[in-house]
Write a protein that holds these residues in place. Structure first.
Motif, PDB file in Angstrom:
ATOM      1  N   GLY A  16      57.395 -34.087  11.210  1.00 31.59           N
ATOM      2  CA  GLY A  16      56.050 -34.610  11.362  1.00 31.59           C
ATOM      3  C   GLY A  16      54.988 -33.580  11.039  1.00 31.59           C
ATOM      4  N   LEU A  17      54.051 -33.398  11.969  1.00 27.82           N
ATOM      5  CA  LEU A  17      52.958 -32.446  11.759  1.00 27.82           C
ATOM      6  C   LEU A  17      53.444 -31.005  11.664  1.00 27.82           C
ATOM      7  N   ASP A  18      54.618 -30.732  12.170  1.00 26.49           N
ATOM      8  CA  ASP A  18      55.149 -29.375  12.159  1.00 26.49           C
ATOM      9  C   ASP A  18      56.051 -29.109  10.955  1.00 26.49           C
ATOM     10  N   THR A  19      56.019 -29.996   9.967  1.00 27.71           N
ATOM     11  CA  THR A  19      56.770 -29.791   8.739  1.00 27.71           C
ATOM     12  C   THR A  19      56.137 -28.676   7.914  1.00 27.71           C
ATOM     13  N   VAL A  20      56.951 -27.720   7.470  1.00 20.51           N
ATOM     14  CA  VAL A  20      56.463 -26.622   6.628  1.00 20.51           C
ATOM     15  C   VAL A  20      56.343 -27.122   5.194  1.00 20.51           C
ATOM     16  N   VAL A  21      55.178 -26.937   4.587  1.00 23.04           N
ATOM     17  CA  VAL A  21      54.918 -27.529   3.267  1.00 23.04           C
ATOM     18  C   VAL A  21      55.427 -26.670   2.116  1.00 23.04           C
ATOM     19  N   GLY A  22      55.805 -25.408   2.381  1.00 24.87           N
ATOM     20  CA  GLY A  22      56.261 -24.527   1.313  1.00 24.87           C
ATOM     21  C   GLY A  22      55.094 -23.837   0.627  1.00 24.87           C
ATOM     22  N   GLN A  23      55.420 -22.848  -0.205  1.00 25.97           N
ATOM     23  CA  GLN A  23      54.374 -22.092  -0.895  1.00 25.97           C
ATOM     24  C   GLN A  23      53.578 -23.003  -1.812  1.00 25.97           C
ATOM     25  N   ARG A  24      52.248 -23.006  -1.609  1.00 30.93           N
ATOM     26  CA  ARG A  24      51.325 -23.866  -2.364  1.00 30.93           C
ATOM     27  C   ARG A  24      51.709 -25.344  -2.262  1.00 30.93           C
ATOM     28  N   GLY A  25      52.337 -25.708  -1.122  1.00 26.57           N
ATOM     29  CA  GLY A  25      52.698 -27.110  -0.892  1.00 26.57           C
ATOM     30  C   GLY A  25      53.818 -27.596  -1.773  1.00 26.57           C
ATOM     31  N   ALA A  26      54.768 -26.713  -2.132  1.00 27.51           N
ATOM     32  CA  ALA A  26      55.802 -27.054  -3.109  1.00 27.51           C
ATOM     33  C   ALA A  26      56.707 -28.192  -2.650  1.00 27.51           C
ATOM     34  N   ARG A  27      56.794 -28.445  -1.340  1.00 31.74           N
ATOM     35  CA  ARG A  27      57.700 -29.487  -0.839  1.00 31.74           C
ATOM     36  C   ARG A  27      57.051 -30.863  -0.778  1.00 31.74           C
ATOM     37  N   LEU A  28      55.816 -30.948  -1.228  1.00 27.26           N
ATOM     38  CA  LEU A  28      55.094 -32.230  -1.201  1.00 27.26           C
ATOM     39  C   LEU A  28      54.770 -32.661  -2.621  1.00 27.26           C
ATOM     40  N   SER A  29      54.550 -33.951  -2.784  1.00 31.91           N
ATOM     41  CA  SER A  29      54.122 -34.469  -4.092  1.00 31.91           C
ATOM     42  C   SER A  29      52.647 -34.153  -4.302  1.00 31.91           C
ATOM     43  N   GLY A  30      52.186 -34.347  -5.527  1.00 30.99           N
ATOM     44  CA  GLY A  30      50.783 -34.068  -5.827  1.00 30.99           C
ATOM     45  C   GLY A  30      49.842 -34.924  -4.999  1.00 30.99           C
ATOM     46  N   GLY A  31      50.171 -36.212  -4.868  1.00 33.08           N
ATOM     47  CA  GLY A  31      49.323 -37.100  -4.081  1.00 33.08           C
ATOM     48  C   GLY A  31      49.303 -36.729  -2.611  1.00 33.08           C
ATOM     49  N   GLN A  32      50.447 -36.329  -2.075  1.00 36.75           N
ATOM     50  CA  GLN A  32      50.513 -35.921  -0.672  1.00 36.75           C
ATOM     51  C   GLN A  32      49.689 -34.663  -0.425  1.00 36.75           C
ATOM     52  N   LYS A  33      49.797 -33.714  -1.331  1.00 37.60           N
ATOM     53  CA  LYS A  33      49.004 -32.482  -1.177  1.00 37.60           C
ATOM     54  C   LYS A  33      47.513 -32.795  -1.201  1.00 37.60           C
ATOM     55  N   GLN A  34      47.106 -33.666  -2.097  1.00 37.74           N
ATOM     56  CA  GLN A  34      45.685 -33.961  -2.218  1.00 37.74           C
ATOM     57  C   GLN A  34      45.167 -34.684  -0.976  1.00 37.74           C
ATOM     58  N   ARG A  35      45.993 -35.551  -0.401  1.00 37.69           N
ATOM     59  CA  ARG A  35      45.547 -36.256   0.800  1.00 37.69           C
ATOM     60  C   ARG A  35      45.427 -35.298   1.978  1.00 37.69           C
ATOM     61  N   LEU A  36      46.294 -34.286   2.060  1.00 34.85           N
ATOM     62  CA  LEU A  36      46.150 -33.281   3.119  1.00 34.85           C
ATOM     63  C   LEU A  36      44.888 -32.451   2.895  1.00 34.85           C
ATOM     64  N   ALA A  37      44.580 -32.159   1.629  1.00 34.26           N
ATOM     65  CA  ALA A  37      43.351 -31.415   1.344  1.00 34.26           C
ATOM     66  C   ALA A  37      42.124 -32.219   1.751  1.00 34.26           C
ATOM     67  N   ILE A  38      42.173 -33.536   1.546  1.00 34.51           N
ATOM     68  CA  ILE A  38      41.063 -34.402   1.956  1.00 34.51           C
ATOM     69  C   ILE A  38      40.962 -34.435   3.482  1.00 34.51           C
ATOM     70  N   ALA A  39      42.107 -34.506   4.158  1.00 31.97           N
ATOM     71  CA  ALA A  39      42.102 -34.499   5.617  1.00 31.97           C
ATOM     72  C   ALA A  39      41.534 -33.184   6.149  1.00 31.97           C
ATOM     73  N   ARG A  40      41.864 -32.075   5.496  1.00 26.48           N
ATOM     74  CA  ARG A  40      41.320 -30.768   5.911  1.00 26.48           C
ATOM     75  C   ARG A  40      39.800 -30.753   5.811  1.00 26.48           C
ATOM     76  N   ALA A  41      39.278 -31.374   4.761  1.00 22.57           N
ATOM     77  CA  ALA A  41      37.820 -31.418   4.609  1.00 22.57           C
ATOM     78  C   ALA A  41      37.179 -32.320   5.651  1.00 22.57           C
ATOM     79  N   LEU A  42      37.794 -33.449   5.912  1.00 20.39           N
ATOM     80  CA  LEU A  42      37.187 -34.430   6.816  1.00 20.39           C
ATOM     81  C   LEU A  42      37.202 -33.981   8.264  1.00 20.39           C
ATOM     82  N   ILE A  43      38.210 -33.212   8.680  1.00 16.88           N
ATOM     83  CA  ILE A  43      38.302 -32.802  10.079  1.00 16.88           C
ATOM     84  C   ILE A  43      37.169 -31.866  10.476  1.00 16.88           C
ATOM     85  N   ARG A  44      36.540 -31.261   9.483  1.00 15.67           N
ATOM     86  CA  ARG A  44      35.412 -30.376   9.765  1.00 15.67           C
ATOM     87  C   ARG A  44      34.121 -31.134  10.077  1.00 15.67           C
ATOM     88  N   ASP A  45      34.142 -32.454   9.878  1.00 16.21           N
ATOM     89  CA  ASP A  45      32.965 -33.303  10.111  1.00 16.21           C
ATOM     90  C   ASP A  45      31.744 -32.731   9.388  1.00 16.21           C
TER      91      ASP A  45
END
Length: 595
Positions: free
Chosen positions: A482-511
């Protein structure tokens, strides 16, 4: 809602360094350890006593035996030697502790100063200087400075103490031979040094071949996907093999030359040592100058020790030169003038979100034409602006100006009526979130990546809300950890779409009050993009949003669309208004209507 942590304050070294001699920089680095370093010298002196005391005690013991002196003198000399030998162990531990503390602290401060400086250097500087070069300065150059200091302490202090101690003992015990030592020992060391200088060219050649090999192997590993895809394994190996052959040839040549140098040096030094031994023995045999049998052994031993000490100091020269060159290399960063200056400027405590561009323009250094020119635009708080234009129209430059990575070369940008040139941009960016075209994740968990830069404790509800809003919950919950999954260097274990959605979530959590989306949905498939568009439609409410996108679905709902060509605004309006005009927007939109 959590607030981002405050920007780190610059350290003293990055502002102190102004191109002075590297030795002055090193003195500044070690200034907090002056008392400790004086203690280091004192401890090393005690630790090193056996090295120059042993020949003297050996001479005394031989004289006791040869001259049949009282046996108590023998026990006294042996006891004194055992005492200083016993002192060596605790003194060596204390020396290692004191020296290591100073050197490691210096290395930490130097690396910290470099990292701080890189954080404050402009984006233009980082565009000119590769990340690999900067990484080398932080890791290898600082390591070279540490090695220089360590070896100068261990070997340099030892050689100096041996020279001083030996000359003092000789001057005290047999002063008549002191002038001979002051001439012959340096001469012997210089002769060996002359032989050694011949292999410098071969050392340089071997080093260059090793660097070429490193470059070739790095290139090979980078190209492995292309090599395997086209069946070019033999070609790739052949390229590396050619470099390996050159390394083999250069290494063999260097080894042979080193063997020749070692043999000649050994013969030369031992011949001189035999000459010293024979000469002092002849003088003692005939009873000249009051030299005893013990003195002969002492003189011969000291000749070898002092010659070796001078050679050690000479051999330290390349290490010291390399270390000082590394200090200069580090100084290239520490004195780089291309800084983002925020000191003394107004801190931003609150942002409404009004942005005014007034006659704003920017020309990159050495560029023939400005990337942005005559840019006039007033953006209301909460308004969504879409920037549209061909590649090279100036959209990315405009976003960099808005974020504050670069400053306008003409005109100005106002934030809520205040000129951004007068604001501390570090405090302004606390109210800003950016989702770049290429998502950047570090090797950590999903939780760590999304909450990166937030202070004040982790808010699980805010984290979940951001993931939901970015349409990321669906794949995060399916991951084993889940949330404790290690994404790997530069997010290597995730797809491009998954990485981008996490980047969007990182931006949004800052309000954020200002949101920058630079092709933020480009890596998403149609289904994910549709879901995230719905989320963004809710989340942009109350925020000032700048969007750069090529997909029609991303830009059509913007409050205003700004069409750019060659750094200028050619038209603005809503999607429907621009279509009705039939201008540049409607013309360029034709191939993309299906987007």
């Amino acid at each position: 809602m959590q607030k981002p942590e405050a920007a780190p304050r610059p350290g003293p070294l990055d502002h102190h360094y102004s191109g002075e001699h590297p030795l002055r920089t090193l003195a500044y680095l070690f200034r907090p350890d002056r008392a400790r370093l004086l203690l280091v010298v004192a401890v090393f002196t005690v630790k090193h006593i056996p090295v120059w005391l042993l020949p003297l005690i050996t001479a005394n013991i031989i004289d006791v035996v040869v001259e049949h002196r009282p046996v108590s003198e023998l026990w006294f000399n042996a006891g004194a030697l055992v005492l200083v030998l016993a002192l060596n162990f605790p003194m060596a531990l204390l020396y290692a502790r004191l020296m290591s503390t100073s050197i490691r602290r210096m290395g930490r401060e130097l690396r910290s100063a470099l990292c701080r400086r890189m954080q404050y250097l402009s984006l233009g500087y980082h565009a000119r200087v590769s990340a690999g070069v900067l990484q080398t300065k932080v890791v290898r150059d600082v390591e070279a400075v540490e090695q220089m200091t360590q070896q100068s302490g261990d070997l340099g202090l030892g050689a100096i103490m041996t020279l001083l101690g030996g000359l003092v003992v000789i001057g005290f015990r047999t002063p008549v031979v002191l002038p001979v030592f002051l001439v012959v020992v340096p001469l012997a060391a210089l002769l060996v040094r002359r032989l050694r200088s011949r292999i410098r060219t071969n050392n340089e050649e071997f080093r260059l071949e090793i660097e070429r090999l490193s470059s070739r192997v790095g290139e090979m590993t980078t190209l492995i996907p292309i090599t395997r895809a086209h069946g070019l394994e033999r070609t790739a190996l052949h390229r590396v093999d050619r470099t390996l052959e050159r390394v083999l040839t250069a290494g063999f040549r260097l080894d042979v030359l080193n063997g020749r140098f070692g043999s000649l040096s050994w013969i030369l030094l031992n011949t001189l040592a035999v000459g010293c031994l024979t000469g002092s023995a002849v003088v003692a045999y005939y009873g000249w100058m009051g030299i005893s049998a013990g003195d002969v052994v002492m003189i011969s031993t000291f000749f070898t020790a002092l010659t070796a000490s001078l050679m050690t100091l000479m051999n330290l020269t390349p290490v010291i030169s390399k270390g000082l060159e590394s200090v200069r290399s580090i100084g290239e960063v520490l004195q780089a003038p291309d800084l983002e200056s925020n000191e003394g400027k107004t801190s931003v405590e609150r942002v409404e979100g009004r942005i005014d561009f007034e006659g704003m323009g920017y020309r990159y250094p050495e560029a023939g034409e400005p990337s942005v020119r005559g840019f006039d635009l007033s953006v209301r708080p909460g308004e969504t602006i879409a920037l549209v234009g061909a590649s090279g129209a100036g959209k990315s430059t405009l976003l960099n100006l808005l974020i504050g990575f670069i400053r306008p070369t003409e005109g100005r940008i106002l934030l809520d009526g205040a000129d951004m040139a007068s604001l501390d941009l570090r405090t302004y960016r606390r109210f800003l979130s950016v989702v770049p075209q290429e998502s950047i994740l570090f090797e950590g968990t999903i939780r760590e990546n999304v909450t990166y830069g937030l202070a004040g404790g982790e808010d699980e509800a805010a984290l979940r809300h951001a993931l939901d809003a970015a349409n990321a919950t669906e794949f995060v919950d399916r991951l084993p950890d889940g949330l404790d999954t290690v994404v790997g260097q530069r997010g290597a274990r995730l797809s491009g779409g998954q990485k981008q959605r996490l980047a969007i979530a990182r931006a949004l959590i800052r309000d954020p009050r200002i949101l920058v989306l630079d092709e933020a949905t480009s890596a998403l498939d149609n289904r994910s993009e549709a879901l995230i568009q719905d989320a963004l439609a809710r989340l942009v409410a109350g925020r000032t949003v700048f969007v750069v996108a090529h997909r029609l679905s991303t830009i059509r709902n913007a409050d205003r669309i700004v069409v750019m060509e060659h750094g200028r605004i050619v038209e603005t309006g809503s999607h429907q208004e621009l279509l009705a005009r039939g201008g540049a927007y409607a013309t360029t939109l034709q191939p993309r209507r299906s987007g």
